[in-house]
Design an enzyme around this catalytic site. Sequence first.
Site, PDB file in Angstrom:
ATOM      1  N   GLY A 171       0.768  -1.241   0.000  1.00 27.62           N
ATOM      2  CA  GLY A 171       0.000   0.000   0.000  1.00 27.62           C
ATOM      3  C   GLY A 171       0.795   1.284   0.000  1.00 27.62           C
ATOM      4  N   PHE A 219     -13.796   3.208   4.943  1.00 23.58           N
ATOM      5  CA  PHE A 219     -12.963   2.432   4.040  1.00 23.58           C
ATOM      6  C   PHE A 219     -12.577   3.302   2.852  1.00 23.58           C
ATOM      7  CE2 PHE A 219     -11.974  -0.454   0.560  1.00 23.58           C
ATOM      8  CZ  PHE A 219     -10.995  -1.221   1.178  1.00 23.58           C
ATOM      9  N   ARG A 258      -5.420   1.116  -6.742  1.00 27.21           N
ATOM     10  CA  ARG A 258      -4.160   1.680  -6.238  1.00 27.21           C
ATOM     11  C   ARG A 258      -3.646   2.826  -7.101  1.00 27.21           C
ATOM     12  NH1 ARG A 258      -2.240  -1.783  -2.204  1.00 27.21           N
ATOM     13  NH2 ARG A 258      -2.525  -4.018  -2.552  1.00 27.21           N
ATOM     14  N   ASP A 267      -4.827   1.576  10.876  1.00 29.27           N
ATOM     15  CA  ASP A 267      -6.220   1.290  11.221  1.00 29.27           C
ATOM     16  C   ASP A 267      -6.252   0.770  12.663  1.00 29.27           C
ATOM     17  OD1 ASP A 267      -8.970   0.975  10.509  1.00 29.27           O
ATOM     18  OD2 ASP A 267      -8.638  -1.135  10.103  1.00 29.27           O
ATOM     19  N   LYS A 299      -6.609   6.341  11.402  1.00 30.94           N
ATOM     20  CA  LYS A 299      -7.978   6.277  11.932  1.00 30.94           C
ATOM     21  C   LYS A 299      -7.902   6.109  13.448  1.00 30.94           C
ATOM     22  CE  LYS A 299      -9.581   3.554   7.919  1.00 30.94           C
ATOM     23  NZ  LYS A 299     -10.099   2.241   7.518  1.00 30.94           N
ATOM     24  N   GLU A 357       3.835   4.190   6.241  1.00 34.32           N
ATOM     25  CA  GLU A 357       2.607   3.416   6.040  1.00 34.32           C
ATOM     26  C   GLU A 357       1.585   4.237   5.266  1.00 34.32           C
ATOM     27  OE1 GLU A 357       1.152   0.819   5.722  1.00 34.32           O
ATOM     28  OE2 GLU A 357       1.088  -0.486   7.461  1.00 34.32           O
ATOM     29  N   ASP A 358       0.776   3.558   4.487  1.00 34.99           N
ATOM     30  CA  ASP A 358      -0.318   4.233   3.804  1.00 34.99           C
ATOM     31  C   ASP A 358      -1.386   4.620   4.821  1.00 34.99           C
ATOM     32  OD1 ASP A 358      -0.870   1.563   4.309  1.00 34.99           O
ATOM     33  OD2 ASP A 358      -1.613   1.121   2.296  1.00 34.99           O
ATOM     34  N   ASP A 364      -5.879  -0.188  -1.995  1.00 30.90           N
ATOM     35  CA  ASP A 364      -6.707  -0.986  -2.913  1.00 30.90           C
ATOM     36  C   ASP A 364      -8.003  -1.456  -2.282  1.00 30.90           C
ATOM     37  OD1 ASP A 364      -5.410  -2.897  -1.137  1.00 30.90           O
ATOM     38  OD2 ASP A 364      -6.196  -4.431  -2.481  1.00 30.90           O
TER      39      ASP A 364
HETATM   40  P1  5GP Z   1      -3.878  -2.318  10.810  1.00 33.67           P
HETATM   41  O1  5GP Z   1      -2.876  -3.378  11.166  1.00 33.67           O
HETATM   42  O2  5GP Z   1      -3.476  -0.935  11.243  1.00 33.67           O
HETATM   43  O3  5GP Z   1      -5.275  -2.670  11.258  1.00 33.67           O
HETATM   44  O4  5GP Z   1      -4.015  -2.390   9.255  1.00 33.67           O
HETATM   45  C1  5GP Z   1      -3.299  -1.646   8.419  1.00 33.67           C
HETATM   46  C2  5GP Z   1      -3.502  -2.153   7.013  1.00 33.67           C
HETATM   47  O5  5GP Z   1      -4.881  -2.467   6.742  1.00 33.67           O
HETATM   48  C3  5GP Z   1      -3.152  -1.070   6.037  1.00 33.67           C
HETATM   49  O6  5GP Z   1      -1.783  -1.062   5.747  1.00 33.67           O
HETATM   50  C4  5GP Z   1      -4.031  -1.413   4.861  1.00 33.67           C
HETATM   51  O7  5GP Z   1      -3.379  -2.377   4.074  1.00 33.67           O
HETATM   52  C5  5GP Z   1      -5.255  -2.016   5.477  1.00 33.67           C
HETATM   53  N1  5GP Z   1      -6.338  -1.014   5.632  1.00 33.67           N
HETATM   54  C6  5GP Z   1      -6.802  -0.474   6.764  1.00 33.67           C
HETATM   55  N2  5GP Z   1      -7.776   0.424   6.535  1.00 33.67           N
HETATM   56  C7  5GP Z   1      -7.927   0.464   5.191  1.00 33.67           C
HETATM   57  C8  5GP Z   1      -8.794   1.225   4.319  1.00 33.67           C
HETATM   58  O8  5GP Z   1      -9.611   2.061   4.704  1.00 33.67           O
HETATM   59  N3  5GP Z   1      -8.629   0.988   2.986  1.00 33.67           N
HETATM   60  C9  5GP Z   1      -7.741   0.089   2.481  1.00 33.67           C
HETATM   61  N4  5GP Z   1      -7.689  -0.044   1.163  1.00 33.67           N
HETATM   62  N5  5GP Z   1      -6.913  -0.625   3.281  1.00 33.67           N
HETATM   63  C10 5GP Z   1      -6.998  -0.432   4.613  1.00 33.67           C
HETATM   64 MG    MG Z   2      -0.426  -1.152   4.303  1.00 38.56          MG
END
Ligand code: 5GP
Ligand code: MG
Length: 175
Positions: free
Chosen positions: A45, A152, A165, A103, A131, A99-100, A159
């Site tokens: 991402g 989302f 992407r 979450d 977030k 990081e993109d 993606d």
């Molecule tokens: P975490 O471990 O913080 O829960 O997850 C992070 C990863 O979940 C991000 O790097 C991404 O790949 C995916 N992710 C979390 N939220 C979103 C979202 O709103 N859209 C997309 N496309 N991916 C997300």
């Molecule tokens: Mg990611």
Amino acid sequence: MKIHDKEFVKYITSDKISETLKKVALQINKDYKEKNPLFVSILNGSFIVAADLFREITLESEISFVKVASYHDMESSGDVKKLIGLNEPIFNRDVILIEDIVDSGRTIKKMTEEFKELGAKSVEVAALLFKPESLLVDLNVKYVGFEIPPLFVVGYGLDYNGLGRNLKDIYQLKP
Ligand code: 5GP
Ligand code: MG
């Protein structure tokens, strides 16, 4: 705009993204003055944010790319995340993870711990999107482009089931 079965609407424009990334880079350039940080982009991402952020960095610095492979651990209940593709020595380095989106924070928390175990002098996180309401772990995201509600989003590297992407702007799921 439709991706697979879902409708998306524009949420953050590419102009706003580049303006914000410039501000983030300015702060990093200031904070790491006289230092030589190692940027680590978490694939897939973050490849676009990494490319755009890194070009705004004026420090003598390197960048590397890693993947987080998730697999199901038989011993524990959840998914275990493992770092793959890292070739650089980390000992004594000032690491900035790119990081993109953060979450739940689980991915980046685990990565931060891995880099500390490898002997990094410091580990900070730069995320385009964050977030805060979704955060489930104790984590400090030092550099944040945009704080967003638990939506989302797709585009600018993010993606939906593999697609979206390449979108220049960031879109949210149509409410
Ligand atoms: P975490 O471990 O913080 O829960 O997850 C992070 C990863 O979940 C991000 O790097 C991404 O790949 C995916 N992710 C979390 N939220 C979103 C979202 O709103 N859209 C997309 N496309 N991916 C997300
Ligand atoms: Mg990611």
